[in-house]
Design a protein around this motif. Structure first.
Motif, short mmCIF file in Angstrom:
data_model
loop_
_atom_site.label_atom_id
_atom_site.label_comp_id
_atom_site.label_asym_id
_atom_site.label_seq_id
_atom_site.Cartn_x
_atom_site.Cartn_y
_atom_site.Cartn_z
N ASP A 68 0.69 -1.14 0.08
CA ASP A 68 -0.07 0.15 0.06
C ASP A 68 1.06 1.34 -0.13
O ASP A 68 1.98 1.36 0.17
CB ASP A 68 -0.99 0.01 1.07
CG ASP A 68 -0.28 -0.16 2.61
OD1 ASP A 68 0.71 0.62 2.58
OD2 ASP A 68 -0.78 -0.82 3.42
N GLY A 69 0.30 2.27 0.02
CA GLY A 69 0.93 3.75 -0.21
C GLY A 69 1.80 4.03 0.94
O GLY A 69 2.82 4.73 0.94
N ILE A 70 1.36 3.37 2.16
CA ILE A 70 2.19 3.55 3.62
C ILE A 70 3.59 2.86 3.25
O ILE A 70 4.65 3.64 3.42
CB ILE A 70 1.29 3.01 4.78
CG1 ILE A 70 0.05 3.96 5.04
CG2 ILE A 70 2.19 3.15 6.11
CD1 ILE A 70 -0.76 3.31 5.99
N SER A 124 -10.34 -4.87 5.38
CA SER A 124 -11.37 -3.80 5.75
C SER A 124 -10.63 -2.22 5.73
O SER A 124 -11.25 -1.38 5.80
CB SER A 124 -11.58 -4.20 7.26
OG SER A 124 -12.69 -3.27 7.87
N LEU A 125 -9.34 -2.18 6.25
CA LEU A 125 -8.68 -0.86 6.47
C LEU A 125 -8.10 -0.73 5.10
O LEU A 125 -7.31 0.39 5.39
CB LEU A 125 -7.90 -1.02 7.77
CG LEU A 125 -8.66 -1.46 8.99
CD1 LEU A 125 -7.51 -1.33 10.23
CD2 LEU A 125 -9.48 -0.21 9.28
N TYR A 126 -7.85 -1.25 4.24
CA TYR A 126 -7.07 -1.05 3.10
C TYR A 126 -5.56 -0.89 3.18
O TYR A 126 -4.98 -0.08 2.57
CB TYR A 126 -7.64 0.18 2.47
CG TYR A 126 -8.99 0.22 1.98
CD1 TYR A 126 -9.62 -0.65 0.94
CD2 TYR A 126 -10.09 0.80 2.74
CE1 TYR A 126 -11.11 -0.71 0.78
CE2 TYR A 126 -11.34 0.91 2.77
CZ TYR A 126 -11.90 0.19 1.62
OH TYR A 126 -13.28 0.07 1.49
N ILE A 127 -5.29 -1.93 4.14
CA ILE A 127 -3.63 -2.00 4.34
C ILE A 127 -3.18 -3.26 4.17
O ILE A 127 -3.86 -4.30 4.03
CB ILE A 127 -3.34 -1.26 5.94
CG1 ILE A 127 -4.17 -1.89 6.86
CG2 ILE A 127 -3.75 0.02 6.02
CD1 ILE A 127 -3.77 -1.78 8.25
N SER A 128 -1.88 -3.45 4.26
CA SER A 128 -1.44 -4.88 4.09
C SER A 128 -1.35 -5.69 5.16
O SER A 128 -1.40 -5.26 6.18
CB SER A 128 0.11 -4.87 3.58
OG SER A 128 0.98 -4.15 4.61
N GLU A 129 -1.34 -6.98 5.10
CA GLU A 129 -1.18 -7.78 6.32
C GLU A 129 -0.04 -7.47 7.37
O GLU A 129 0.20 -7.44 8.28
CB GLU A 129 -1.30 -9.29 5.78
CG GLU A 129 -2.53 -9.71 5.48
CD GLU A 129 -2.70 -11.25 5.23
OE1 GLU A 129 -2.69 -11.89 6.16
OE2 GLU A 129 -2.86 -11.62 4.21
#
Length: 211
Positions: A65-67, A175-180
Motif C-alpha cells: 500500500d501507499g504507506i 477492511s482497512l485497505y492496508i497490507s497484512e
C-alpha cells in the motif's frame, strides 16, 4: 534562461489511469513524465533510471500500500517528493500516509489544472492536501492533544475492536485497505500499549473495557 523541467513518475497498477495522467501532465511544458510503474517493486527499480523529482503514487498496489511505498521510497530516496493520488479518503489512511512521508494527498476526482498545480507545489517543498480531507488532519490533531487513557490511536482502536470480534489479520487488512504486514506491526505495538501478549487477552481487555 530555460526553467528546469519537473520529472514525474507515475505509479498505478491500471494502465489506462497512467496513460490518462501522462496526457494531462505533459500538456504543461515544464513537466516531463520520466517513467511508469505498476507496483512498488517496479517503482524502486525504475527510480534510479528515471530520476524523478516527484512520484504520483496510487495507494493500493498489487504488492503493498501507499504507506509501505512512502516508507520504502523515503528510506532510499529521501529527496524525492511523494504525492499520493487515490480514491481512498478514509481518515486513518490520510494520516498514516502523511506520517509515512507523503508530501501530499489527493483524490482521483481532482481537476486537471489542480493536479498540475499540486505537482508544482510539492516540487517547491509545499505540502498539498485535497480539500475534502483537510478536516481529517484537524480532527486527528485534536485527538492527539486529548489522548485516551491507553493512548490508542483511532487505527489501533479499530484493529482492537476487530480482534475482539475474531477477525483475522487478512480480514483486518482488507477492511482497512492496508497490507497484512502493516496489520501485524500495529498489533505488535498495540499489545505493548495494553500490556498483553496474545489476541485472546487483547479481546478480553477490549470487551471488559467496553462492557
Amino acid at each position: 534562461m530555460k526553467k528546469q523541467k519537473i520529472r514525474v513518475m507515475l505509479v498505478d497498477d491500471h494502465t489506462i489511469v497512467r496513460k490518462g495522467l501522462r496526457l494531462i501532465l505533459e500538456l504543461h511544458d515544464r513537466i516531463e513524465v520520466c517513467g511508469e510503474a505498476a507496483s512498488l517493486k517496479e517503482t524502486i527499480e525504475m527510480i534510479t533510471v528515471g530520476r524523478p523529482d516527484v512520484i504520483l503514487l496510487d495507494f493500493k498496489l498489487p504488492d503493498g500500500d501507499g504507506i509501505e511505498g512512502c516508507k520504502k521510497i523515503r528510506k532510499q530516496f529521501p529527496e524525492i517528493k511523494i504525492l499520493i493520488l487515490t480514491a481512498y479518503s478514509q481518515d486513518h489512511i490520510v494520516m498514516e500516509a502523511i506520517r509515512a512521508g507523503a508530501n501530499g494527498y489527493l483524490l482521483k476526482n481532482i481537476k486537471s489544472d489542480e493536479l498540475i498545480k499540486s505537482v508544482f507545489n510539492v516540487f517547491e517543498n509545499e505540502s498539498v492536501l485535497d480539500p475534502s480531507v483537510t478536516e481529517v488532519i484537524f480532527k486527528q490533531l485534536h485527538t492527539r492533544n486529548h489522548p485516551t487513557e491507553q493512548q490508542l490511536s483511532p487505527r489501533e482502536t479499530d484493529i482492537l475492536n476487530m480482534i475482539s470480534k475474531g477477525s483475522t489479520n487478512k480480514e483486518i487488512a482488507e477492511s482497512l485497505y492496508i497490507s497484512e504486514k502493516t496489520v501485524r506491526n500495529y498489533i505488535s505495538n498495540l499489545f505493548k500499549k495494553i500490556n498483553v501478549h496474545n489476541r485472546t487477552k487483547a479481546a478480553r481487555y477490549w470487551l471488559m473495557k467496553n462492557s
